[in-house]
Design an enzyme around this catalytic site. Structure first.
Site, PDB file in Angstrom:
ATOM      1  N   GLY A   1       0.832  -1.191   0.000  1.00  0.00           N
ATOM      2  CA  GLY A   1       0.000   0.000   0.000  1.00  0.00           C
ATOM      3  C   GLY A   1       0.866   1.240   0.000  1.00  0.00           C
TER       4      GLY A   1
ATOM      5  N   GLN B   1       3.171   9.922   0.799  1.00  0.00           N
ATOM      6  CA  GLN B   1       4.460   9.238   0.928  1.00  0.00           C
ATOM      7  C   GLN B   1       5.397   9.525  -0.244  1.00  0.00           C
ATOM      8  OE1 GLN B   1       2.397   5.344   2.083  1.00  0.00           O
ATOM      9  NE2 GLN B   1       4.421   5.176   3.031  1.00  0.00           N
TER      10      GLN B   1
ATOM     11  N   CYS C   1       6.040  -0.203   7.101  1.00  0.00           N
ATOM     12  CA  CYS C   1       5.705   0.977   6.304  1.00  0.00           C
ATOM     13  C   CYS C   1       6.891   1.336   5.411  1.00  0.00           C
ATOM     14  CB  CYS C   1       5.366   2.141   7.235  1.00  0.00           C
ATOM     15  SG  CYS C   1       4.917   3.656   6.392  1.00  0.00           S
ATOM     16  N   LEU C   2       6.601   1.676   4.170  1.00  0.00           N
ATOM     17  CA  LEU C   2       7.662   2.064   3.241  1.00  0.00           C
ATOM     18  C   LEU C   2       8.358   3.349   3.681  1.00  0.00           C
ATOM     19  CD1 LEU C   2       5.906   1.208  -0.141  1.00  0.00           C
ATOM     20  CD2 LEU C   2       7.625  -0.130   1.092  1.00  0.00           C
TER      21      LEU C   2
ATOM     22  N   HIS D   1      -4.303   1.822   7.818  1.00  0.00           N
ATOM     23  CA  HIS D   1      -2.918   2.285   7.866  1.00  0.00           C
ATOM     24  C   HIS D   1      -2.712   3.416   6.851  1.00  0.00           C
ATOM     25  CE1 HIS D   1       1.595   1.496   7.965  1.00  0.00           C
ATOM     26  NE2 HIS D   1       1.457   2.156   6.825  1.00  0.00           N
ATOM     27  N   GLU D   2      -3.172   3.205   5.618  1.00  0.00           N
ATOM     28  CA  GLU D   2      -2.992   4.211   4.570  1.00  0.00           C
ATOM     29  C   GLU D   2      -3.853   5.452   4.828  1.00  0.00           C
ATOM     30  OE1 GLU D   2      -0.485   3.916   2.723  1.00  0.00           O
ATOM     31  OE2 GLU D   2      -0.126   1.792   3.071  1.00  0.00           O
TER      32      GLU D   2
ATOM     33  N   HIS E   1      -2.083   7.741   7.044  1.00  0.00           N
ATOM     34  CA  HIS E   1      -1.112   8.579   6.321  1.00  0.00           C
ATOM     35  C   HIS E   1      -1.775   9.855   5.807  1.00  0.00           C
ATOM     36  CE1 HIS E   1       2.679   6.489   6.170  1.00  0.00           C
ATOM     37  NE2 HIS E   1       2.109   5.359   5.796  1.00  0.00           N
TER      38      HIS E   1
END
Length: 184
Positions: free
Chosen positions: A51, A56, A108-109, A150-151, A154
């Protein structure tokens, strides 16, 4: 399509952007917005991740991409496990969450090489515009529910480590900074 740089918490300027609240997308889904989503998907696959929120990659717009197709608890059967199933979410909203929660080890990226358990609602009802601009409303559970929440965090300037104790957050930041120094 283009691979974009993913912002990470070890960089103060990146962290300042990651902590900002994203703006709603005004108007219909356009070709320009689809190009952004295509870039986000290519970036996510390259990372690799499941995701990615637009913030991000430095775009403060309420856009998310996700692909859970290769995850065994989401794929319909073993034959589906290798196929890509990209999903795009424009202006996503969480309409409802269950009182029941479930733990899941998240990564997480933007916080590379760090994973920790987070408790989130086990199910949620969401609404969004898809890649073609069609309005979709659905109930999600399992990894799908975890990933969308989660996204969505963000988009609201919240990182998964913000759900952890102060000590665990500090450890996460220290680990990411150490990994970045070693890679440089």
């Amino acid at each position: 399509m283009a691979i974009r740089r993913i912002l990470t918490i070890d960089n103060a300027a990146d962290l300042a952007v990651l902590k900002r609240v994203s703006e709603p997308v005004e108007g219909p889904v356009t070709d320009e917005l689809r190009t952004l989503m295509d870039d986000m998907l290519e970036t996510m696959y390259d990372a690799p991740g499941i995701g990615l929120a637009a913030v991000q990659i430095g775009e403060l717009r309420r856009v998310i991409v996700m692909d859970l197709a290769d995850k065994p608890d989401v794929a319909e059967d073993a034959e589906d496990a290798d196929r890509k199933n990209p999903r795009c979410f424009v202006n996503p909203e969480i309409l409802w969450t269950s009182e029941e929660t479930a733990p899941y080890e998240e990564g997480c990226l933007s916080i590379p090489e760090y994973f920790d358990e987070v408790q989130r609602p086990a199910r949620a009802r969401i609404r969004y515009l898809d890649y073609d601009g069609k309005s979709v409303e659905e109930e999600v559970e399992g990894l799908y529910a975890v990933c969308i929440q989660h996204e969505m965090d963000h988009l609201n300037g919240v990182l998964f480590i913000d759900h952890l104790s102060r000590l665990k957050r500090e450890r996460a930041v220290a680990k990411v900074k150490k990994v970045a120094r070693m890679a440089a």
